[in-house]
Scaffold this motif. Structure first.
Motif, PDB file in Angstrom:
ATOM      1  N   PRO A  48      60.161 -43.351 -11.275  1.00 52.08           N
ATOM      2  CA  PRO A  48      59.927 -44.044 -10.015  1.00 52.08           C
ATOM      3  C   PRO A  48      58.826 -43.374  -9.186  1.00 52.08           C
ATOM      4  N   TYR A  49      58.464 -44.033  -8.072  1.00 53.86           N
ATOM      5  CA  TYR A  49      57.526 -43.449  -7.107  1.00 53.86           C
ATOM      6  C   TYR A  49      57.987 -42.027  -6.754  1.00 53.86           C
ATOM      7  N   GLY A  50      57.069 -41.073  -6.857  1.00 51.97           N
ATOM      8  CA  GLY A  50      57.406 -39.670  -6.588  1.00 51.97           C
ATOM      9  C   GLY A  50      57.543 -38.864  -7.869  1.00 51.97           C
ATOM     10  N   ALA A  51      57.757 -39.535  -9.005  1.00 46.73           N
ATOM     11  CA  ALA A  51      57.870 -38.841 -10.287  1.00 46.73           C
ATOM     12  C   ALA A  51      56.475 -38.484 -10.802  1.00 46.73           C
TER      13      ALA A  51
ATOM     14  N   ILE B 158      61.780 -52.570  -7.473  1.00 42.05           N
ATOM     15  CA  ILE B 158      60.592 -53.349  -7.105  1.00 42.05           C
ATOM     16  C   ILE B 158      59.384 -52.670  -7.722  1.00 42.05           C
TER      17      ILE B 158
ATOM     18  N   MET C 284      55.214 -52.530  -8.245  1.00 40.51           N
ATOM     19  CA  MET C 284      53.924 -52.920  -7.670  1.00 40.51           C
ATOM     20  C   MET C 284      52.820 -52.600  -8.667  1.00 40.51           C
TER      21      MET C 284
ATOM     22  N   ALA D  13      56.919 -48.028  -9.722  1.00 39.51           N
ATOM     23  CA  ALA D  13      58.261 -48.610  -9.689  1.00 39.51           C
ATOM     24  C   ALA D  13      59.062 -47.934  -8.581  1.00 39.51           C
ATOM     25  N   TYR D  14      59.699 -48.749  -7.732  1.00 40.35           N
ATOM     26  CA  TYR D  14      60.494 -48.231  -6.607  1.00 40.35           C
ATOM     27  C   TYR D  14      61.969 -48.452  -6.883  1.00 40.35           C
ATOM     28  N   TRP D  15      62.719 -47.379  -6.998  1.00 43.81           N
ATOM     29  CA  TRP D  15      64.176 -47.430  -7.180  1.00 43.81           C
ATOM     30  C   TRP D  15      64.715 -46.019  -7.030  1.00 43.81           C
ATOM     31  N   ASP D  16      66.014 -45.939  -6.825  1.00 42.21           N
ATOM     32  CA  ASP D  16      66.663 -44.643  -6.654  1.00 42.21           C
ATOM     33  C   ASP D  16      67.868 -44.557  -7.595  1.00 42.21           C
TER      34      ASP D  16
END
Lengths: 131, 131
Positions: B33-36, B104, B106, B120-123
Motif C-alpha cells: 500500500p501507499y507508504g510501502a 482504492i 490510483m 494502492a490505498y488500504w490498511d
C-alpha cells in the motif's frame, strides 16, 4: 481519520460549512476536481463549502473509507438537485438540473488529526449522469 | 484510461501478469500500500504481479472509474482465498486464510497512455474482513 470522514458527511449533508471547515488545518488546501485551481486557507475553504454544502446537494458514500499512512480515500456519489449557474462552485462546466456525480475524495491529515489537503477526483463528462 | 483499467481487471483476474505489465511505462512505479517500499521499473512490476495476480485472488470493482487530468481512481475489493506466507506479496502483515480487502487504487498516466504510477490505498487492520 475515519471518524473525521463520518463528520464530514454529516456536516455536508446538514448544510453545515462551519462544521466542515473545523475539520481542516489552518493552511489546508482544497482542489475540486484535481487539476482545478487550489483553494488555500480556512477562509477560502469555508467559502467553498458555503457554496457546495447546500440544501439540494447530498453526498452518499459508496465505498468503505480506506486508510494508508496519513491519507484516507473513499468513493461517493454527489446527488445534485436543480443545479443552476450560481450553485456551481467548481470550475467545471456542469449541466443544469438534476444529476449524480461519481467522485473519489482523498484527504491528507497532519499530526493533529486535521485535514491538510482535500482532492476530489471526477470528470465533468465521464463521471456525471443527468437524472 | 478507463479502457486500461478494464484491461487491468481482466488481466489480473485471468492471472496474466505479462498483460498487466504491458499497461505500464518502462520506468513506472508501484506502491502497495501507499507508504510501502516502491517497486520501480517493468521487471520489478512484472515480479510483483506474478505474485499478486494468481488463481485464488480476484479483484471486484466497487465504484465507477473516476478520471481527473492524467489520473484515474476506483474502489475495489480484493477477494483472497487461502492466503499463506508465500502468497503475501505486500509488506503488510496479512492474516492467513480467506479474506476481503477494501482498496482504492490510483493510476497516473503518461502522454503515451501508459501507467507511470500505481498506488494502492488500504490498511491491514482497518480494511480487511476475514471471510
Amino acid at each position: 481519520m475515519i471518524q473525521t470522514v463520518k463528520t464530514y458527511f454529516e456536516c455536508f449533508n446538514s448544510a453545515n460549512p462551519r462544521g466542515i471547515a473545523d475539520l481542516f488545518a489552518k493552511n489546508a488546501t482544497v482542489q475540486d476536481p484535481y487539476g482545478a485551481p487550489v483553494k488555500a486557507g480556512k477562509d477560502a475553504i469555508m467559502e467553498y463549502y458555503k457554496g457546495a454544502a447546500k440544501k439540494g446537494t447530498q453526498l452518499v458514500q459508496k465505498s468503505p473509507t480506506v486508510v494508508s499512512q496519513n491519507r484516507v480515500a473513499f468513493a461517493m456519489t454527489v446527488v445534485v438537485e436543480a443545479m443552476n449557474k450560481e450553485k456551481n462552485v467548481t470550475d467545471a462546466d456542469l449541466p443544469l438540473g438534476n444529476m449524480e456525480i461519481d467522485v473519489i475524495d482523498m484527504f491528507e491529515f497532519d499530526d493533529d488529526g486535521k485535514i491538510v489537503t482535500m482532492t476530489a477526483y471526477w470528470d465533468a463528462e465521464l463521471n456525471i449522469r443527468k437524472t
